[in-house]
Design a protein around this motif. Structure first.
Motif, PDB file in Angstrom:
ATOM      1  N   LEU A  65      -7.521 -62.133 -49.018  1.00 40.46           N
ATOM      2  CA  LEU A  65      -8.649 -61.196 -48.062  1.00 40.46           C
ATOM      3  C   LEU A  65      -8.052 -60.451 -49.125  1.00 40.46           C
ATOM      4  O   LEU A  65      -7.635 -59.498 -48.946  1.00 40.46           O
ATOM      5  CB  LEU A  65      -9.302 -61.118 -46.208  1.00 40.46           C
ATOM      6  N   LEU A  66      -9.417 -59.852 -50.180  1.00 37.20           N
ATOM      7  CA  LEU A  66      -9.396 -58.513 -50.581  1.00 37.20           C
ATOM      8  C   LEU A  66      -9.716 -57.343 -49.663  1.00 37.20           C
ATOM      9  O   LEU A  66     -10.725 -57.308 -48.585  1.00 37.20           O
ATOM     10  CB  LEU A  66     -10.681 -58.799 -51.473  1.00 37.20           C
ATOM     11  N   PHE A  67      -8.945 -56.681 -49.354  1.00 39.43           N
ATOM     12  CA  PHE A  67      -8.317 -55.602 -48.615  1.00 39.43           C
ATOM     13  C   PHE A  67      -8.841 -53.909 -49.945  1.00 39.43           C
ATOM     14  O   PHE A  67      -8.932 -53.087 -49.101  1.00 39.43           O
ATOM     15  CB  PHE A  67      -7.758 -55.100 -47.517  1.00 39.43           C
ATOM     16  N   GLU A  68      -8.403 -53.628 -50.880  1.00 41.73           N
ATOM     17  CA  GLU A  68      -8.458 -52.476 -51.861  1.00 41.73           C
ATOM     18  C   GLU A  68      -8.597 -52.956 -53.487  1.00 41.73           C
ATOM     19  O   GLU A  68      -8.286 -54.081 -53.744  1.00 41.73           O
ATOM     20  CB  GLU A  68      -7.148 -52.045 -51.967  1.00 41.73           C
ATOM     21  N   TYR A  69      -9.351 -52.002 -53.709  1.00 44.34           N
ATOM     22  CA  TYR A  69      -9.137 -52.127 -54.978  1.00 44.34           C
ATOM     23  C   TYR A  69      -8.980 -50.506 -55.538  1.00 44.34           C
ATOM     24  O   TYR A  69      -9.819 -50.167 -54.960  1.00 44.34           O
ATOM     25  CB  TYR A  69     -10.865 -52.472 -55.742  1.00 44.34           C
ATOM     26  N   THR A  70      -8.923 -50.678 -56.717  1.00 40.18           N
ATOM     27  CA  THR A  70      -7.423 -49.083 -56.722  1.00 40.18           C
ATOM     28  C   THR A  70      -7.279 -49.379 -58.963  1.00 40.18           C
ATOM     29  O   THR A  70      -7.394 -50.209 -59.079  1.00 40.18           O
ATOM     30  CB  THR A  70      -6.414 -49.029 -56.730  1.00 40.18           C
ATOM     31  N   GLN A  71      -8.421 -47.713 -59.187  1.00 37.80           N
ATOM     32  CA  GLN A  71      -7.916 -47.128 -60.663  1.00 37.80           C
ATOM     33  C   GLN A  71      -6.920 -46.195 -60.375  1.00 37.80           C
ATOM     34  O   GLN A  71      -7.154 -45.401 -60.536  1.00 37.80           O
ATOM     35  CB  GLN A  71      -9.319 -47.198 -61.599  1.00 37.80           C
ATOM     36  N   SER A  72      -5.741 -46.623 -61.271  1.00 38.42           N
ATOM     37  CA  SER A  72      -4.647 -45.377 -61.384  1.00 38.42           C
ATOM     38  C   SER A  72      -4.549 -44.560 -62.571  1.00 38.42           C
ATOM     39  O   SER A  72      -4.766 -45.684 -63.290  1.00 38.42           O
ATOM     40  CB  SER A  72      -2.868 -46.161 -60.987  1.00 38.42           C
ATOM     41  N   ARG A  73      -5.223 -44.016 -63.009  1.00 35.28           N
ATOM     42  CA  ARG A  73      -5.524 -43.243 -64.265  1.00 35.28           C
ATOM     43  C   ARG A  73      -4.297 -42.155 -64.590  1.00 35.28           C
ATOM     44  O   ARG A  73      -4.179 -41.403 -64.318  1.00 35.28           O
ATOM     45  CB  ARG A  73      -6.611 -42.453 -64.126  1.00 35.28           C
ATOM     46  N   HIS A  74      -3.690 -42.762 -65.967  1.00 38.15           N
ATOM     47  CA  HIS A  74      -2.386 -42.085 -65.806  1.00 38.15           C
ATOM     48  C   HIS A  74      -2.349 -40.948 -66.662  1.00 38.15           C
ATOM     49  O   HIS A  74      -2.687 -41.278 -68.224  1.00 38.15           O
ATOM     50  CB  HIS A  74      -0.872 -42.780 -65.803  1.00 38.15           C
ATOM     51  N   GLN A  75      -1.867 -39.621 -67.196  1.00 32.22           N
ATOM     52  CA  GLN A  75      -1.737 -39.452 -68.513  1.00 32.22           C
ATOM     53  C   GLN A  75      -0.331 -40.468 -69.050  1.00 32.22           C
ATOM     54  O   GLN A  75       0.585 -40.481 -68.296  1.00 32.22           O
ATOM     55  CB  GLN A  75      -0.783 -38.134 -67.945  1.00 32.22           C
ATOM     56  N   PRO A  76      -0.923 -40.175 -70.361  1.00 30.62           N
ATOM     57  CA  PRO A  76       0.009 -41.149 -71.241  1.00 30.62           C
ATOM     58  C   PRO A  76       1.784 -41.535 -70.998  1.00 30.62           C
ATOM     59  O   PRO A  76       2.150 -41.865 -71.529  1.00 30.62           O
ATOM     60  CB  PRO A  76      -0.554 -41.765 -72.569  1.00 30.62           C
ATOM     61  N   ALA A  77       1.922 -39.764 -71.939  1.00 31.75           N
ATOM     62  CA  ALA A  77       2.873 -39.082 -72.101  1.00 31.75           C
ATOM     63  C   ALA A  77       4.242 -39.688 -70.772  1.00 31.75           C
ATOM     64  O   ALA A  77       5.418 -40.352 -71.430  1.00 31.75           O
ATOM     65  CB  ALA A  77       3.002 -38.030 -73.040  1.00 31.75           C
ATOM     66  N   SER A  78       3.928 -39.448 -69.874  1.00 35.96           N
ATOM     67  CA  SER A  78       4.982 -39.645 -68.821  1.00 35.96           C
ATOM     68  C   SER A  78       5.364 -40.818 -68.464  1.00 35.96           C
ATOM     69  O   SER A  78       6.117 -40.560 -67.310  1.00 35.96           O
ATOM     70  CB  SER A  78       5.019 -38.371 -68.120  1.00 35.96           C
TER      71      SER A  78
END
Length: 249
Positions: free
Chosen positions: A216-229
């Motif tokens: 069962l689906l309990f989470e939807y997430t977008q993790s948005r990262h600074q690309p250099a690190s």
């Protein structure tokens, strides 16, 4: 086999590899030596080594032993093939991290979010936005949606620590599977507002759908990262073609 025994051996060897007590490309001590050191059964040791092999730390070599193939990344390594909390990632990488919750509210799933996430229209969700600071810099913006029915009692205080720890230790839910997609996108206005982008006009976006032991689906997430690190790591193995197959003919 006793789970605590197996997990203790797994963690001990993993820590020694990460600390380079067992350096990259070296061979582990002989199986008999490790069994004597940990006072365990052969199958218990082999299970711990098999998990470390699956995670890309070790490579068994027939007739020679087990070689260390883990090499520390120069940047923070997020493991694509492993479900790992932000807190666990930082402990593994030895980083000082702080989480700031900038949004926490209850919402109902609208059509746009339903099409992105797989939650049903009208389903109650916790909507959470968190900024992750590593060594004092704002480098990740997490936009999370959790099912209120499956993750009851969630608070902003819990979100500032570890939601996964709350789910597993307080709610006793099994987190089993995550489906991820990694893209590079133009930085949104909100990214520019909250993150230290250092001139970058783009972010690395990891979109995740996470399921419990019942699928069962309990989470939807977008993790948005600074690309250099950041870098993302995975371990893959080549599958052999079936005997007598057409491949290679």
């Amino acid at each position: 086999m006793p789970r605590a025994k197996y997990e203790g051996i797994y963690r001990s060897i993993k820590q020694k590899i990460e600390a380079q007590d067992y350096p990259y490309q070296s061979l582990l001590p002989a199986e008999s030596e490790l069994i004597g050191e940990y006072g365990c059964a052969r199958n218990t040791l082999r299970r711990a080594l098999a998990e470390l092999t699956d995670q890309g730390y070790l490579q068994p070599i027939q007739g020679k032993g087990v070689r260390v193939i883990y090499r520390p990344a120069g940047k923070t390594a997020f493991l694509i093939g492993v479900i790992e909390s932000f807190q666990e990632t930082n402990e593994r990488n030895g980083l000082h991290a702080v989480t700031r919750v900038v949004r926490f509210e209850g919402i109902e799933t609208d059509e746009r979010l339903a099409s992105q996430s797989g939650f049903m229209v009208g389903e109650p969700l916790w909507a959470i936005e968190r900024v992750r600071y590593l060594d004092g810099k704002a480098l990740i913006r997490d936009v999370n949606y959790f099912s209120q029915a499956m993750v009851p009692g969630l608070t902003a205080e819990i979100a500032a620590q570890s939601i996964y720890e709350y789910i597993e230790k307080t709610l006793h839910m099994r987190i089993t599977t995550t489906k991820r997609r990694v893209t590079v996108e133009r930085a949104a206005a909100r990214d520019e507002e909250l993150l230290d982008l250092d001139g970058y006009g783009s972010v690395v976006v990891v979109s995740s759908l996470t399921f419990d032991g019942d699928g069962l689906l309990f989470e939807y997430t977008q993790s948005r990262h600074q690309p250099a690190s950041f870098c993302f790591e995975d371990t893959a193995t080549r599958r052999r073609a079936p005997a007598g197959g057409e491949q290679g003919r």
